[in-house]
Design a protein around this motif. Structure first.
Motif, PDB file in Angstrom:
ATOM      1  N   SER A   2       0.753  -1.116   0.042  1.00 33.20           N
ATOM      2  CA  SER A   2      -0.020  -0.013   0.125  1.00 33.20           C
ATOM      3  C   SER A   2       0.761   1.415  -0.101  1.00 33.20           C
ATOM      4  N   ASP A   3       0.259   2.508   0.036  1.00 33.55           N
ATOM      5  CA  ASP A   3       0.794   3.666  -0.163  1.00 33.55           C
ATOM      6  C   ASP A   3       1.452   3.989   1.268  1.00 33.55           C
ATOM      7  N   LEU A  15       5.967   6.948  11.852  1.00 36.10           N
ATOM      8  CA  LEU A  15       4.859   7.666  11.464  1.00 36.10           C
ATOM      9  C   LEU A  15       5.045   8.080   9.989  1.00 36.10           C
ATOM     10  N   THR A  16       4.445   8.100   8.967  1.00 37.52           N
ATOM     11  CA  THR A  16       4.683   8.693   7.741  1.00 37.52           C
ATOM     12  C   THR A  16       3.372   8.923   6.886  1.00 37.52           C
ATOM     13  N   LEU A  17       3.499   9.567   5.758  1.00 37.76           N
ATOM     14  CA  LEU A  17       2.570  10.061   4.542  1.00 37.76           C
ATOM     15  C   LEU A  17       2.557   9.026   3.780  1.00 37.76           C
ATOM     16  N   ILE A  45       8.787  13.990   2.852  1.00 36.38           N
ATOM     17  CA  ILE A  45       7.791  13.199   3.570  1.00 36.38           C
ATOM     18  C   ILE A  45       8.022  13.190   5.295  1.00 36.38           C
ATOM     19  N   GLU A  46       9.292  13.283   5.335  1.00 36.79           N
ATOM     20  CA  GLU A  46       9.877  13.289   6.904  1.00 36.79           C
ATOM     21  C   GLU A  46       9.780  14.665   7.334  1.00 36.79           C
ATOM     22  N   CYS A  47       9.671  15.666   6.489  1.00 33.19           N
ATOM     23  CA  CYS A  47       9.646  16.947   6.895  1.00 33.19           C
ATOM     24  C   CYS A  47       8.283  17.244   7.360  1.00 33.19           C
ATOM     25  N   ILE A  52       3.723  18.492  11.126  1.00 29.97           N
ATOM     26  CA  ILE A  52       2.542  17.875  11.683  1.00 29.97           C
ATOM     27  C   ILE A  52       2.764  17.677  13.263  1.00 29.97           C
ATOM     28  N   HIS A  53       3.552  17.007  13.380  1.00 33.93           N
ATOM     29  CA  HIS A  53       3.900  16.604  14.955  1.00 33.93           C
ATOM     30  C   HIS A  53       4.247  17.786  15.662  1.00 33.93           C
TER      31      HIS A  53
END
Length: 159
Positions: A2-3, A15-17, A45-47, A52-53
């Motif tokens: 999956s994505d 956690l990731t997007l 993605i990490e940024c 968000i965190h």
């Protein structure tokens, strides 16, 4: 696969997007002649996850100081300001207004019953009329399927 990367229920470090979604956003923003390497996409993605965190942690702190149990959009706006992202506040508030308007518009949608302008009794009579018409059509279809009878009716005298 999956994505989403990482197992479900992963800890904060994992956690990731969704990579495909981030890649699509990047492609939409970049000029056609530019590409983005996999390492760059992963870094973006990490940024994003870290951003968000940070915002959610700060919004949670604001929420707790106000003795609230639910983070509201105002807490997020306050977090943006406290963390030095004032430049984003106006756009975030515009998106919030647009979202609230969409919710209002969704609530305003009128049901078919209300839109008909008929009373419930009128609608029931109309429904019964439609059922009767359908029954007559169905009965007519059955009688035409059987065709004309070649046998004499049982009560008629035979010749």
């Amino acid at each position: 696969m999956s994505d989403r990367e990482g197992p479900s229920g992963a800890g904060d470090d994992e956690l990731t997007l969704p990579k495909a979604t981030v890649y699509k956003c990047i492609q939409e923003l970049l000029p056609n002649e530019l590409t983005c390497s996999k390492e760059t996409r992963d870094l973006i993605i990490e940024c994003c996850v870290e951003f968000i965190h940070m915002i959610s942690t700060e919004a949670n702190d604001i929420c707790e100081k106000e003795s609230r149990k639910t983070i509201s959009p105002e807490h997020v706006v306050g977090a943006l300001k406290l963390l030095g992202f004032e430049d984003y506040v106006e756009e975030v508030q515009d998106v919030l207004k647009e979202h609230k308007q969409q919710l209002k518009d969704r609530e305003k949608k009128v049901s078919k019953f209300e839109a008909s302008g008929l009373t419930e009794a009128e609608l029931l009579a109309q429904q019964e009329s439609l059922f009767n018409a359908a029954r007559l059509r169905a009965a007519g279809a059955r009688s035409s399927e059987s065709g004309p009878s070649t046998m004499a009716p049982p009560d008629s005298p035979e010749e």
